[in-house]
Design a protein around this motif. Structure first.
Motif, short mmCIF file in Angstrom:
data_model
loop_
_atom_site.label_atom_id
_atom_site.label_comp_id
_atom_site.label_asym_id
_atom_site.label_seq_id
_atom_site.Cartn_x
_atom_site.Cartn_y
_atom_site.Cartn_z
N SER A 89 0.84 -1.20 0.00
CA SER A 89 0.00 0.00 0.00
C SER A 89 0.88 1.25 0.00
O SER A 89 2.03 1.22 0.42
CB SER A 89 -0.95 0.02 1.20
OG SER A 89 -0.23 0.15 2.41
N ILE A 90 0.26 2.35 -0.49
CA ILE A 90 0.95 3.63 -0.55
C ILE A 90 0.03 4.64 0.10
O ILE A 90 -1.15 4.73 -0.24
CB ILE A 90 1.26 4.03 -2.01
CG1 ILE A 90 2.07 2.92 -2.70
CG2 ILE A 90 2.00 5.36 -2.05
CD1 ILE A 90 2.14 3.04 -4.19
N GLU A 91 0.57 5.42 1.04
CA GLU A 91 -0.22 6.39 1.77
C GLU A 91 0.46 7.75 1.75
O GLU A 91 1.63 7.87 1.40
CB GLU A 91 -0.45 5.94 3.22
CG GLU A 91 -1.25 4.66 3.30
CD GLU A 91 -1.68 4.28 4.71
OE1 GLU A 91 -1.59 5.12 5.62
OE2 GLU A 91 -2.10 3.12 4.89
N TRP A 131 -3.60 5.23 -1.61
CA TRP A 131 -3.67 5.14 -3.06
C TRP A 131 -4.45 3.92 -3.47
O TRP A 131 -4.27 2.84 -2.92
CB TRP A 131 -2.27 5.09 -3.63
CG TRP A 131 -2.22 5.10 -5.15
CD1 TRP A 131 -2.51 6.16 -5.95
CD2 TRP A 131 -1.86 4.03 -6.00
NE1 TRP A 131 -2.34 5.79 -7.27
CE2 TRP A 131 -1.94 4.49 -7.33
CE3 TRP A 131 -1.47 2.71 -5.77
CZ2 TRP A 131 -1.65 3.69 -8.43
CZ3 TRP A 131 -1.18 1.91 -6.87
CH2 TRP A 131 -1.27 2.40 -8.18
N ARG A 132 -5.33 4.10 -4.42
CA ARG A 132 -6.10 3.01 -5.01
C ARG A 132 -5.67 2.84 -6.45
O ARG A 132 -5.75 3.78 -7.24
CB ARG A 132 -7.61 3.31 -4.98
CG ARG A 132 -8.15 3.48 -3.58
CD ARG A 132 -8.33 2.13 -2.92
NE ARG A 132 -8.98 2.30 -1.63
CZ ARG A 132 -8.57 1.76 -0.49
NH1 ARG A 132 -7.48 1.04 -0.48
NH2 ARG A 132 -9.22 1.95 0.62
N GLY A 151 -4.96 9.56 -7.63
CA GLY A 151 -5.61 8.29 -7.30
C GLY A 151 -5.71 7.96 -5.84
O GLY A 151 -6.07 6.83 -5.47
N PHE A 152 -5.41 8.91 -4.97
CA PHE A 152 -5.54 8.68 -3.53
C PHE A 152 -6.96 9.01 -3.08
O PHE A 152 -7.61 9.89 -3.65
CB PHE A 152 -4.56 9.57 -2.76
CG PHE A 152 -3.12 9.13 -2.81
CD1 PHE A 152 -2.55 8.46 -1.76
CD2 PHE A 152 -2.34 9.41 -3.93
CE1 PHE A 152 -1.21 8.07 -1.79
CE2 PHE A 152 -1.01 9.03 -3.99
CZ PHE A 152 -0.45 8.35 -2.92
N VAL A 153 -7.40 8.30 -2.05
CA VAL A 153 -8.70 8.58 -1.44
C VAL A 153 -8.49 8.76 0.07
O VAL A 153 -7.56 8.18 0.65
CB VAL A 153 -9.72 7.45 -1.70
CG1 VAL A 153 -10.05 7.35 -3.18
CG2 VAL A 153 -9.23 6.12 -1.17
#
Length: 154
Positions: free
Chosen positions: A114-116, A150-151, A134-136
């Motif tokens: 995952s990427i935050e 990131w999704r 693309g981040f939520v």
């Protein structure tokens, strides 16, 4: 090295990071860059997740317009991204272009699950960069403000 339409994005070597630290006059940034370098030296096999990455214009000028970094790769496979842009180049979509390209690259690296990111609550420009890349919102607050995850695009 990552190439986009307008940018070349690459991590600095340890020596290049030392040079940046030596030139930096902002004490907060100097401390942050020093911490990054220490992470590189402590984790040579994972230095890419600690290094300072520069954003250079892909127009032959080699003008550095911003930077970004990850904050290490944790035991769960999460990397956090942080970034900054030269004010003269803000509002041109360059950071969205860079963050989008770098998170796609990071998502393909072994061990990354995952990427935050997190940003100051009143930093609307940074929040827009994250959303466009693309981040939520994750629905939690971090040390700097709201956290985003990131999704991967479908």
């Amino acid at each position: 090295m990552i190439h986009t339409k307008r940018l070349i994005i690459y991590p600095l070597s340890d020596e290049e990071m030392r040079e940046v630290i030596g030139r930096e006059t902002n004490e907060v940034l100097k401390a942050a860059y020093s911490e990054m370098l220490a992470g590189c030296l402590r984790n040579p096999k994972q230095r890419i997740w600690y290094a300072l990455w520069v954003l250079q214009l892909n127009d032959g000028s080699k003008k550095t317009v911003g930077s970004l970094s990850f904050k290490g790769l944790d035991e769960k496979g999460m990397v956090e991204i942080g970034y900054g842009m030269d004010p003269a180049y803000e509002g041109k979509g360059l950071m969205t272009e860079a963050v989008s390209a770098v998170v796609r690259w990071a998502s393909e690296q072994p061990g990354v699950s995952s990427i935050e990111a997190e940003t100051e609550p009143d930093n609307i420009a940074s929040q827009r960069v994250l959303e466009k890349a693309g981040f939520v919102p994750k629905g939690v607050l971090g040390a700097e403000g709201p956290r985003y995850v990131w999704r991967k695009p479908a």
